[in-house]
Write a protein that holds these residues in place. Sequence first.
Motif, PDB file in Angstrom:
ATOM      1  N   ASP A 191     -27.545  -6.771  21.926  1.00  0.00           N
ATOM      2  CA  ASP A 191     -26.756  -5.630  21.468  1.00  0.00           C
ATOM      3  C   ASP A 191     -27.642  -4.459  21.084  1.00  0.00           C
ATOM      4  O   ASP A 191     -27.366  -3.317  21.417  1.00  0.00           O
ATOM      5  N   GLN A 251     -15.505  -8.449  25.547  1.00  0.00           N
ATOM      6  CA  GLN A 251     -15.924  -9.468  24.572  1.00  0.00           C
ATOM      7  C   GLN A 251     -16.531  -8.846  23.318  1.00  0.00           C
ATOM      8  O   GLN A 251     -16.279  -9.291  22.211  1.00  0.00           O
ATOM      9  N   ASN A 252     -17.342  -7.777  23.518  1.00  0.00           N
ATOM     10  CA  ASN A 252     -18.109  -7.248  22.383  1.00  0.00           C
ATOM     11  C   ASN A 252     -17.604  -5.931  21.811  1.00  0.00           C
ATOM     12  O   ASN A 252     -18.186  -5.399  20.886  1.00  0.00           O
ATOM     13  N   CYS A 254     -10.700  -1.688  36.118  1.00  0.00           N
ATOM     14  CA  CYS A 254     -11.737  -2.387  36.889  1.00  0.00           C
ATOM     15  C   CYS A 254     -11.216  -2.726  38.278  1.00  0.00           C
ATOM     16  O   CYS A 254     -11.919  -2.549  39.292  1.00  0.00           O
ATOM     17  N   THR A 300     -17.555   1.246  36.585  1.00  0.00           N
ATOM     18  CA  THR A 300     -17.807  -0.188  36.411  1.00  0.00           C
ATOM     19  C   THR A 300     -19.176  -0.496  36.995  1.00  0.00           C
ATOM     20  O   THR A 300     -19.794   0.367  37.614  1.00  0.00           O
ATOM     21  N   ASP A 344     -17.112  -3.481  26.404  1.00  0.00           N
ATOM     22  CA  ASP A 344     -17.137  -4.863  26.892  1.00  0.00           C
ATOM     23  C   ASP A 344     -15.978  -5.568  26.210  1.00  0.00           C
ATOM     24  O   ASP A 344     -15.867  -5.544  24.979  1.00  0.00           O
ATOM     25  N   ASP A 395     -26.237  -7.131  31.311  1.00  0.00           N
ATOM     26  CA  ASP A 395     -25.560  -8.159  30.512  1.00  0.00           C
ATOM     27  C   ASP A 395     -26.553  -8.960  29.666  1.00  0.00           C
ATOM     28  O   ASP A 395     -26.249  -9.406  28.562  1.00  0.00           O
ATOM     29  N   VAL A 448     -15.936  -4.821  31.976  1.00  0.00           N
ATOM     30  CA  VAL A 448     -16.978  -4.010  31.333  1.00  0.00           C
ATOM     31  C   VAL A 448     -16.932  -2.613  31.956  1.00  0.00           C
ATOM     32  O   VAL A 448     -16.986  -2.480  33.169  1.00  0.00           O
ATOM     33  N   TYR A 468     -21.910  -6.821  36.001  1.00  0.00           N
ATOM     34  CA  TYR A 468     -20.912  -7.599  35.247  1.00  0.00           C
ATOM     35  C   TYR A 468     -19.784  -8.026  36.181  1.00  0.00           C
ATOM     36  O   TYR A 468     -18.762  -7.378  36.261  1.00  0.00           O
ATOM     37  N   LYS A 494     -29.036  -2.859  24.083  1.00  0.00           N
ATOM     38  CA  LYS A 494     -27.997  -2.037  24.733  1.00  0.00           C
ATOM     39  C   LYS A 494     -27.888  -0.694  24.031  1.00  0.00           C
ATOM     40  O   LYS A 494     -27.858   0.363  24.661  1.00  0.00           O
ATOM     41  N   ARG A 508     -15.857  -9.424  34.936  1.00  0.00           N
ATOM     42  CA  ARG A 508     -15.610  -9.173  33.512  1.00  0.00           C
ATOM     43  C   ARG A 508     -15.170  -7.738  33.320  1.00  0.00           C
ATOM     44  O   ARG A 508     -15.507  -6.867  34.110  1.00  0.00           O
TER      45      ARG A 508
END
Length: 571
Positions: free
Chosen positions: A86, A112-113, A148, A180, A110, A82, A190, A185, A89, A188
């Motif tokens: 970016d 969020q992203n 998840c 996962t 993700d 996390d 992810v 994470y 990653k 969340r």
Amino acid sequence: MKSKRETNARSRLVLTLGLAVVLPALTLIFITFQHIKSIQRDRKVEALIHRDFQYLLTNSAKKINAKAYELTEQARNDFPSDTDSDDEKRRKLDLIAQKSPWFTHVFLFDAQNGIIIQPHRDSMSEKEVGESAKMYNGWFSLEGPYLCEQMRKKTKPIIWYGGETDRANGTVYITTAIFTFPDLYRDRTVLGGVSFNPTYLKQTFFPQMLEELTSQDFSGDADQASAQGFYELAPREVIEHPDQKLALMVYPADAFKAEPDRPLAMSPGWGSGKPEISYKLDDPFRGLALGIKFQGTTAEAISRRWVLQSFLILGVLSVLMIGGLVLTYRSVNKQVALARLKSDFVSNVSHELRTPLALIRLYAETLELGRITTHEKKNEYYSIIRKESERLTALINNILDFSRIEAGRKEYDFRETDIAELVRNTLDSYRFQIEQQGFALEEHIDPGIPRVKVDREAIARALVNLVNNALKYSDNEKFLGVRLYREQSVLKLEVSDRGIGIERHEQARIFEKFYRTCDPLVHNTKGSGLGLSLVRHITQAHGGDVQVESTPGRGSKFTLSLPLTQQVESL
Ligand code: ADP
């Protein structure tokens, strides 16, 4: 005539053999036969091999799955955390994708992203990457939290999606792992994932796995299987088929018909034909099946061969057993017959000893009393006494020789001898007796017979025995022929008569000790059954042999063959 005692002994023997040996043996053969038949009927051998196959397939599937999990988990361990930016990653994902030729791409979603997809080299076009990204985004935005949640409950937080997909170049098999990162994470949505390359699976992963699996030693697995009680009923030799190499195949499970038409991969040596047993694979390769068979043969053929072999072994054992029984029966029979011959011998010999002794005593006493006055009568009595004592001597000599031979103590004294003279002298001492009994003696000795090394006494005894037999076993025509001649390197001494003769089936047996033929004249004539066995022993000791030619009712001819270059041995 066979005595009652002998018949009893024989029936006892037959009964004992029957009850103690034949019956149990036959029962054993019958039970084994039935057992093999039941194995054949119920196809037990095939069933055992198939169970064996089932076990091997389960094990092989486990190993294939473990490999896929291993590759996936390796990649998952390298996934970015996390805290990574970016770019970081992307870089880390790219690193994983580039060092793993078995994946088409790896991705990280993700909530969020959004999604990052990294293909392995140029295994995907930009367009494909874009489409996949859209697909994953849509899917995980909706179902991500649920996935998840699901994975949190599993020991391995991985979910697999496997199946066939139509592509421009045909149908391919794809499997994708989604996982996962409970430690990285928390709380969340992810998700990471790797998608296996269908070409790599088909061309490298499965062929390698199958080759590795078929080249390993399966017997260890089978041992383990039996240790687990897998084959409680199976004889070991049936399960172990070490000479038979195995072949494995992977194919789409729904393509399974009598013969899979779209194999994904097969181990070397599959050849052609359908799998004997198949096993549907679960995650990670859901939708595929693993098939197994022998290289170049089938369980049915092995079973047929096993049954055939078992029947053959049983057959051979039965024949051996029957042969053994026959031999035992014959040898015991022989012993019984020998015992009979021995007891006949004892009574014959005692009779033979008593008769001449009684005669000698009778004539000697008569002479002693002085009642005989005429000269001829006296001479006749003297000659009877001499003849009878000669008979006694011959008999005792025979018995002594026989007992020496039996004890292995008979020794021969070989000396250079004028054998023609030996034969002439021997016949001379019997001439009176021969002529007195009314026999016509035809004596023929070839001139120029060389000197030979023989035991004089033994050869003379052999001749006397043959002459005596000719005199004893002639009834109507009283003829005695003696010939001595040379035939190349063999010296032949022939004694012939025109007496009762000998049946063909008895001709070989008369040389056995104690043997006397069944002719009534023989029965009424005294004898011990030893003469001819001695004759044979003597000639063989001189490196020669004795033959008989005879026609019942017409007479017999005995021929001693003595090699001139004889290898004498003292027996
Ligand atoms: P024996 O004369 O004491 O019985 P042998 O060993 O000399 O014993 O002979 C064995 C048997 O062979 C005799 O009992 C007889 O049945 C048979 N045999 C031997 N010689 C003659 C012969 N010349 N003619 C017919 N039978 C014979």
